[in-house]
Design a protein around this motif. Structure first.
Motif, short mmCIF file in Angstrom:
data_model
loop_
_atom_site.label_atom_id
_atom_site.label_comp_id
_atom_site.label_asym_id
_atom_site.label_seq_id
_atom_site.Cartn_x
_atom_site.Cartn_y
_atom_site.Cartn_z
N ALA A 94 41.72 60.85 52.48
CA ALA A 94 41.17 60.24 51.28
C ALA A 94 39.65 60.18 51.39
O ALA A 94 39.09 60.43 52.47
N TYR A 95 39.03 59.81 50.28
CA TYR A 95 37.62 59.49 50.30
C TYR A 95 37.53 57.98 50.56
O TYR A 95 38.17 57.20 49.85
N TYR A 96 36.75 57.61 51.56
CA TYR A 96 36.67 56.20 51.95
C TYR A 96 35.35 55.61 51.48
O TYR A 96 34.28 56.18 51.71
N TYR A 97 35.46 54.44 50.83
CA TYR A 97 34.30 53.78 50.25
C TYR A 97 34.07 52.42 50.90
O TYR A 97 35.01 51.65 51.09
N CYS A 98 32.82 52.14 51.16
CA CYS A 98 32.41 50.82 51.63
C CYS A 98 32.09 49.94 50.42
O CYS A 98 31.53 50.44 49.43
N VAL A 99 32.45 48.68 50.50
CA VAL A 99 32.19 47.75 49.39
C VAL A 99 31.58 46.47 49.92
O VAL A 99 31.77 46.10 51.08
N GLU A 100 30.86 45.80 49.02
CA GLU A 100 30.26 44.52 49.40
C GLU A 100 30.22 43.59 48.20
O GLU A 100 30.11 44.03 47.06
N LYS A 101 30.35 42.35 48.46
CA LYS A 101 30.21 41.23 47.52
C LYS A 101 31.39 41.11 46.56
O LYS A 101 31.58 41.93 45.67
N LEU A 102 32.13 40.07 46.74
CA LEU A 102 33.27 39.79 45.88
C LEU A 102 32.87 38.94 44.69
O LEU A 102 32.15 37.96 44.82
N ARG A 103 33.39 39.30 43.53
CA ARG A 103 33.21 38.48 42.32
C ARG A 103 34.19 37.31 42.34
O ARG A 103 33.91 36.25 41.80
N ASP A 104 35.36 37.53 42.93
CA ASP A 104 36.38 36.49 43.01
C ASP A 104 37.16 36.69 44.30
O ASP A 104 36.76 37.47 45.15
N SER A 105 38.26 36.00 44.45
CA SER A 105 38.99 36.03 45.71
C SER A 105 40.01 37.17 45.79
O SER A 105 40.67 37.33 46.80
N ASP A 106 40.14 37.96 44.74
CA ASP A 106 41.13 39.03 44.72
C ASP A 106 40.60 40.26 45.42
O ASP A 106 40.29 41.28 44.78
N TYR A 107 40.51 40.20 46.73
CA TYR A 107 39.83 41.24 47.51
C TYR A 107 40.55 42.59 47.43
O TYR A 107 39.95 43.61 47.73
N VAL A 108 41.82 42.63 47.06
CA VAL A 108 42.53 43.91 46.98
C VAL A 108 42.23 44.66 45.68
O VAL A 108 42.59 45.82 45.54
N SER A 109 41.60 43.98 44.76
CA SER A 109 41.30 44.59 43.47
C SER A 109 39.94 45.28 43.51
O SER A 109 38.93 44.66 43.87
N ARG A 110 39.90 46.52 43.09
CA ARG A 110 38.62 47.25 43.11
C ARG A 110 37.61 46.63 42.16
O ARG A 110 36.40 46.72 42.38
N THR A 111 38.07 45.99 41.11
CA THR A 111 37.15 45.38 40.14
C THR A 111 36.50 44.11 40.67
O THR A 111 35.56 43.60 40.06
N ALA A 112 37.02 43.60 41.78
CA ALA A 112 36.46 42.36 42.33
C ALA A 112 35.19 42.61 43.12
O ALA A 112 34.44 41.68 43.40
N TRP A 113 34.92 43.85 43.47
CA TRP A 113 33.78 44.17 44.32
C TRP A 113 32.60 44.65 43.51
O TRP A 113 32.73 45.46 42.60
N VAL A 114 31.42 44.16 43.88
CA VAL A 114 30.22 44.43 43.10
C VAL A 114 29.56 45.74 43.50
O VAL A 114 29.22 46.57 42.65
N TYR A 115 29.36 45.94 44.80
CA TYR A 115 28.60 47.09 45.28
C TYR A 115 29.51 48.10 45.98
O TYR A 115 30.38 47.71 46.76
N TRP A 116 29.25 49.38 45.72
CA TRP A 116 30.04 50.47 46.29
C TRP A 116 29.11 51.51 46.88
O TRP A 116 28.05 51.81 46.33
N GLY A 117 29.55 52.07 48.03
CA GLY A 117 28.84 53.20 48.58
C GLY A 117 29.30 54.49 47.91
O GLY A 117 30.17 54.47 47.03
N GLN A 118 28.71 55.61 48.33
CA GLN A 118 29.05 56.91 47.75
C GLN A 118 30.32 57.49 48.34
O GLN A 118 30.92 58.39 47.76
N GLY A 119 30.71 57.00 49.49
CA GLY A 119 31.96 57.43 50.10
C GLY A 119 31.78 58.51 51.16
O GLY A 119 30.76 59.19 51.21
N THR A 120 32.82 58.65 51.97
CA THR A 120 32.84 59.68 53.00
C THR A 120 34.27 60.21 53.10
O THR A 120 35.23 59.45 53.01
#
Length: 126
Positions: A94-120
């Protein structure tokens, strides 16, 4: 504006290991939640692992599919988070992405994360 840069992806045989790194820059203020998602071809982006603040301290969360094989770690002084991946399987491709900063506690949801890397890209051959 936080910037995340991933590295460490590549091609590995099944059963092998890789270590992904994510370097964060531009952060102001306190340490944020950080984690990893992945997206395989033709599939939705899915949660892999994360550090989350539970109110009492930092907790680590893993997707069931990677528990016991993947380990997330971080060095706050270096603003870096790692994902050690052992016993890799072709389905981990897969393409793996780093994420940072949660908007809420639903850490499994992609929409909960504010910042995304470009992936590797991680490719596991059988």
């Amino acid at each position: 504006q936080v910037q995340l840069v991933e590295s460490g992806g590549g091609l590995v045989q099944a059963g092998g290991s890789l270590r992904l790194s994510c370097a964060a820059s531009g952060r102001t203020g306190s340490i944020d939640s950080m984690g990893w998602f992945r997206q395989a071809p033709g599939k939705e982006r899915e949660f892999v692992a994360a550090f989350g603040w539970s109110g009492l301290g930092w907790s680590v969360y893993y997707a069931d599919s990677v528990k016991g094989r993947f380990t997330i770690s971080r060095d706050n002084a270096k603003n870096t988070v790692w994902l050690q991946m052992n016993s890799l399987k072709p389905k981990d491709t897969a393409y793996y992405y780093c994420v940072e900063k949660l908007r809420d506690s639903d850490y499994v949801s992609r929409t909960a994360w504010v910042y995304w890397g470009q992936g590797t890209q991680v490719t596991v051959s059988s």
